[in-house]
Design an enzyme around this catalytic site. Structure first.
Site, PDB file in Angstrom:
ATOM      1  N   ASN A   1      -2.646   3.908  16.731  1.00 44.56           N
ATOM      2  CA  ASN A   1      -1.298   4.427  16.507  1.00 44.56           C
ATOM      3  C   ASN A   1      -1.412   5.726  15.732  1.00 44.56           C
ATOM      4  O   ASN A   1      -2.241   5.854  14.845  1.00 44.56           O
ATOM      5  CB  ASN A   1      -0.435   3.442  15.714  1.00 44.56           C
ATOM      6  CG  ASN A   1       1.012   3.906  15.678  1.00 44.56           C
ATOM      7  OD1 ASN A   1       1.711   3.817  16.684  1.00 44.56           O
ATOM      8  ND2 ASN A   1       1.460   4.447  14.554  1.00 44.56           N
TER       9      ASN A   1
ATOM     10  N   TRP B   1       4.806   4.983   5.178  1.00 40.96           N
ATOM     11  CA  TRP B   1       5.227   4.498   6.495  1.00 40.96           C
ATOM     12  C   TRP B   1       6.337   3.475   6.301  1.00 40.96           C
ATOM     13  O   TRP B   1       6.259   2.576   5.471  1.00 40.96           O
ATOM     14  CB  TRP B   1       4.079   3.927   7.305  1.00 40.96           C
ATOM     15  CG  TRP B   1       3.136   3.008   6.603  1.00 40.96           C
ATOM     16  CD1 TRP B   1       3.444   1.935   5.817  1.00 40.96           C
ATOM     17  CD2 TRP B   1       1.707   3.094   6.625  1.00 40.96           C
ATOM     18  NE1 TRP B   1       2.319   1.344   5.364  1.00 40.96           N
ATOM     19  CE2 TRP B   1       1.232   2.026   5.848  1.00 40.96           C
ATOM     20  CE3 TRP B   1       0.792   3.940   7.262  1.00 40.96           C
ATOM     21  CZ2 TRP B   1      -0.129   1.806   5.672  1.00 40.96           C
ATOM     22  CZ3 TRP B   1      -0.545   3.715   7.081  1.00 40.96           C
ATOM     23  CH2 TRP B   1      -0.995   2.660   6.296  1.00 40.96           C
TER      24      TRP B   1
ATOM     25  N   GLU C   1      -0.353   7.528  21.037  1.00 42.15           N
ATOM     26  CA  GLU C   1       0.315   8.840  20.972  1.00 42.15           C
ATOM     27  C   GLU C   1      -0.570   9.948  21.532  1.00 42.15           C
ATOM     28  O   GLU C   1      -0.060  10.931  22.074  1.00 42.15           O
ATOM     29  CB  GLU C   1       0.693   9.159  19.527  1.00 42.15           C
ATOM     30  CG  GLU C   1       1.973   8.501  19.031  1.00 42.15           C
ATOM     31  CD  GLU C   1       1.837   7.034  18.655  1.00 42.15           C
ATOM     32  OE1 GLU C   1       0.718   6.482  18.710  1.00 42.15           O
ATOM     33  OE2 GLU C   1       2.869   6.424  18.312  1.00 42.15           O
TER      34      GLU C   1
ATOM     35  N   ASP D   1      14.816  14.660   1.235  1.00 41.22           N
ATOM     36  CA  ASP D   1      14.531  14.201   2.591  1.00 41.22           C
ATOM     37  C   ASP D   1      15.381  14.887   3.649  1.00 41.22           C
ATOM     38  O   ASP D   1      16.289  15.657   3.351  1.00 41.22           O
ATOM     39  CB  ASP D   1      14.708  12.676   2.667  1.00 41.22           C
ATOM     40  CG  ASP D   1      13.526  12.030   3.355  1.00 41.22           C
ATOM     41  OD1 ASP D   1      13.128  12.533   4.416  1.00 41.22           O
ATOM     42  OD2 ASP D   1      13.001  11.034   2.830  1.00 41.22           O
TER      43      ASP D   1
HETATM   44  C1  LIG Z   1       8.630  15.852   9.513  1.00 42.80           C
HETATM   45  C2  LIG Z   1       8.728  14.368   9.711  1.00 42.80           C
HETATM   46  C3  LIG Z   1       8.494  13.509   8.645  1.00 42.80           C
HETATM   47  C4  LIG Z   1       8.558  12.127   8.808  1.00 42.80           C
HETATM   48  N1  LIG Z   1       8.288  11.323   7.736  1.00 42.80           N
HETATM   49  C5  LIG Z   1       8.248   9.988   7.907  1.00 42.80           C
HETATM   50  C6  LIG Z   1       7.873   9.143   6.834  1.00 42.80           C
HETATM   51  O1  LIG Z   1       7.596   9.593   5.729  1.00 42.80           O
HETATM   52  N2  LIG Z   1       7.827   7.802   7.055  1.00 42.80           N
HETATM   53  C7  LIG Z   1       8.098   7.252   8.274  1.00 42.80           C
HETATM   54  O2  LIG Z   1       7.990   6.039   8.419  1.00 42.80           O
HETATM   55  N3  LIG Z   1       8.508   8.032   9.317  1.00 42.80           N
HETATM   56  C8  LIG Z   1       8.565   9.382   9.149  1.00 42.80           C
HETATM   57  N4  LIG Z   1       8.925  10.191  10.201  1.00 42.80           N
HETATM   58  C9  LIG Z   1       9.355   9.576  11.468  1.00 42.80           C
HETATM   59  C10 LIG Z   1       8.225   9.016  12.287  1.00 42.80           C
HETATM   60  O3  LIG Z   1       7.159   9.922  12.369  1.00 42.80           O
HETATM   61  C11 LIG Z   1       8.708   8.678  13.695  1.00 42.80           C
HETATM   62  O4  LIG Z   1       9.747   7.729  13.597  1.00 42.80           O
HETATM   63  C12 LIG Z   1       7.619   8.179  14.611  1.00 42.80           C
HETATM   64  O5  LIG Z   1       8.187   7.875  15.874  1.00 42.80           O
HETATM   65  C13 LIG Z   1       6.935   6.956  14.090  1.00 42.80           C
HETATM   66  O6  LIG Z   1       5.909   6.612  14.998  1.00 42.80           O
HETATM   67  P1  LIG Z   1       5.361   5.140  15.084  1.00 42.80           P
HETATM   68  O7  LIG Z   1       6.403   4.327  15.774  1.00 42.80           O
HETATM   69  O8  LIG Z   1       4.087   5.264  15.845  1.00 42.80           O
HETATM   70  O9  LIG Z   1       5.151   4.683  13.700  1.00 42.80           O
HETATM   71  C14 LIG Z   1       8.883  11.582  10.066  1.00 42.80           C
HETATM   72  C15 LIG Z   1       9.133  12.445  11.132  1.00 42.80           C
HETATM   73  C16 LIG Z   1       9.057  13.812  10.972  1.00 42.80           C
HETATM   74  C17 LIG Z   1       9.337  14.712  12.137  1.00 42.80           C
HETATM   75 MN   LIG Z   2       3.479   4.462  17.697  1.00 46.00          MN
END
Ligand SMILES: Cc1cc2nc3c(=O)[nH]c(=O)nc-3n(C[C@H](O)[C@H](O)[C@H](O)COP(=O)(O)O)c2cc1C
Ligand SMILES: [Mn+2]
Length: 432
Positions: free
Chosen positions: A119, A137, A183, A232
């Site tokens: 992931n 996360w 990804e 944020d």
């Molecule tokens: C600039 C930016 C910062 C982010 N920061 C966080 C974060 O701190 N924690 C989090 O859980 N998701 C954060 N996200 C959202 C996740 O990256 C996004 O929901 C992603 O789809 C999660 O992927 P996953 O499902 O593989 O975990 C952020 C997105 C962006 C664009």
């Molecule tokens: Mn994912």
């Protein structure tokens, strides 16, 4: 855009910060080209003739060429830091009340203990000292779900963090892919070229060979630390909370690395354009499951999940409610707090038009549906963290079959003939 910091490493900020930039970052003039490719893949127009069918084969074979490739060496390992230290990089503090400096564009790479699937998620990381950071996360995200597996097994989890590389990598890390989908496979599809990966030096994970900087390390299920506050993308500071701690075991980088950064805050900021690309690229996939959706818009003011405007081709009584329920069941769209469903003629990309129709077409008691479920971790309005209510507004024209026995009015529109005549007169008067 590229500023050199006191530590000598340039910072790249706002590389995705417009519709044009995010399109270019993904190698296209307009991200709609990617949506078109996806639409073709999931709904190919199968030609009738055998010759034409054979001609389609290369298009389908293309798909098998995207999985990431393992390579022996990569630019991201040109320099191995003898004493790994984050002090070598210009990691910024963004807003006055921030709890510290944060890495804001990291690709956080983990592997499931049970299925071994990779992931990659974008989760901000607060710098605690030169070799430890927070790991923010959210409970709903892939990294946390892997971490839960390790916690249950009582094991430390290895984590690698990539900064930079092809912009398709950072975009893929924040794209809402279904759990269990790699990804970097998606990134390969986006750039029409597999992502080259090299093995890490101190952990059993692979990282993009062309990344600028790599952090290797681990998180321990028994350790957590206060993270935040952080200005944020909601436009408010997210409150401090306990999150796991990332311990760095190695740092490698290119000879002349560039440090990628973003600043989030009151919308629209750079992340809005990342979200906008997702809105466009994922629409064909949403339509695969909910084909009556004609278009969807997540306006900047709604920071992705607060407002979702949906245009549907209404076919049966209660159709708008069916669509709301479908959206609340679709991946990260489950966080949608206010859904507004409108008819086909309404332009959902125009917030002003949506509000005009919502106000006119909606009887709050009859035309709303309040539901319950998971809510975004950053939403400070829920009485409990991660859980709360959502509301859908049916702003379509109401039918007799939906209990609306009064006549429904027509939208005001000028006759085409009159419009034509006025245009002619303006032309004669050289006004246009
Ligand atoms: C600039 C930016 C910062 C982010 N920061 C966080 C974060 O701190 N924690 C989090 O859980 N998701 C954060 N996200 C959202 C996740 O990256 C996004 O929901 C992603 O789809 C999660 O992927 P996953 O499902 O593989 O975990 C952020 C997105 C962006 C664009
Ligand atoms: Mn994912």
């Amino acid at each position: 855009m590229g500023e050199t910091s006191p530590c000598g490493v340039p910072v790249l900020v706002n590389a995705f910060g417009s519709r044009r930039r995010i399109s270019w970052a993904l190698g296209v003039e307009d991200v709609e080209e990617i949506a078109y490719r996806i639409r073709k893949l999931i709904k190919p127009e199968i030609p009738a003739g055998i010759v034409e069918k054979v001609k389609m084969i290369p298009q389908l074979v293309e798909l098998t060429q995207y999985p990431p490739r393992r390579v022996k060496s990569g630019r991201c390992q040109e320099v191995v830091m003898k004493q790994p230290s984050l002090d070598a990089f210009p990691i910024c503090k963004c807003w006055p009340q921030d709890g510290g400096r944060f890495l804001t564009l990291p690709q956080v790479i983990t592997r499931g203990l049970e299925d071994g699937v990779r992931n990659v998620g974008m989760y901000r990381m607060q710098v605690y000292d030169s070799t430890t950071t927070g790991m923010h996360w959210h409970i709903h995200h892939g990294g946390c779900s892997h971490f839960e597996e390790y916690r249950r097994a009582g094991k430390r989890m290895e984590v690698a963090v990539a900064l930079g590389g092809d912009p398709a990598l950072a975009y893929s890390a924040c794209a809402p892919l279904p759990e269990g989908m790699d990804e970097y496979l998606f990134a390969g599809f986006l750039r029409r070229k597999p992502v080259d990966l090299v093995h890490c030096l101190t952990v059993d994970l692979e990282v993009p060979a062309d990344a600028e900087i790599i952090l290797e390390g681990y998180v321990d299920p028994d350790e957590s630390r206060l993270e935040g506050p952080f200005g944020d993308h909601t436009g408010f500071y997210s409150l401090p909370d306990y999150y796991p701690v990332f311990h760095i075991t190695a740092i490698t980088h290119r000879k002349d690395p560039i440090y990628p950064h973003t600043i989030v805050g009151p919308p629209p900021m750079e992340d809005y354009y990342l979200g906008w690309a997702t809105e466009r690229i994922f629409l064909p996939l949403i339509q695969l499951v909910v084909p009556e959706i004609v278009d969807i818009s997540l306006p900047a003011e709604g920071i992705f999940h607060n407002f979702v405007f949906v245009k549907i081709r209404k076919r049966y009584p209660g159709h708008a409610f069916k669509v709301m329920n479908a959206i609340w069941g679709l991946g990260q769209l489950m966080f949608s707090k206010f859904i507004v469903v409108v008819d086909e003629w309404v332009n959902v990309q125009n917030t002003s038009e949506v509000l005009w129709v919502l106000g006119n077409h909606c009887d709050p008691e009859r035309d709303t549906l309040i539901s319950k479920g998971p809510r975004d971790a950053l939403d400070h309005s829920t009485p409990l963290a991660h859980f709360g209510s959502k509301i859908g507004f049916d702003a379509t024209a109401k039918w007799r079959e939906e209990g609306h026995v009064r006549p429904w009015p027509q939208k005001i529109e000028m006759d085409k003939e009159v419009l034509k005549r006025v245009e002619e007169i303006w032309r004669e008067l050289k006004l246009i």
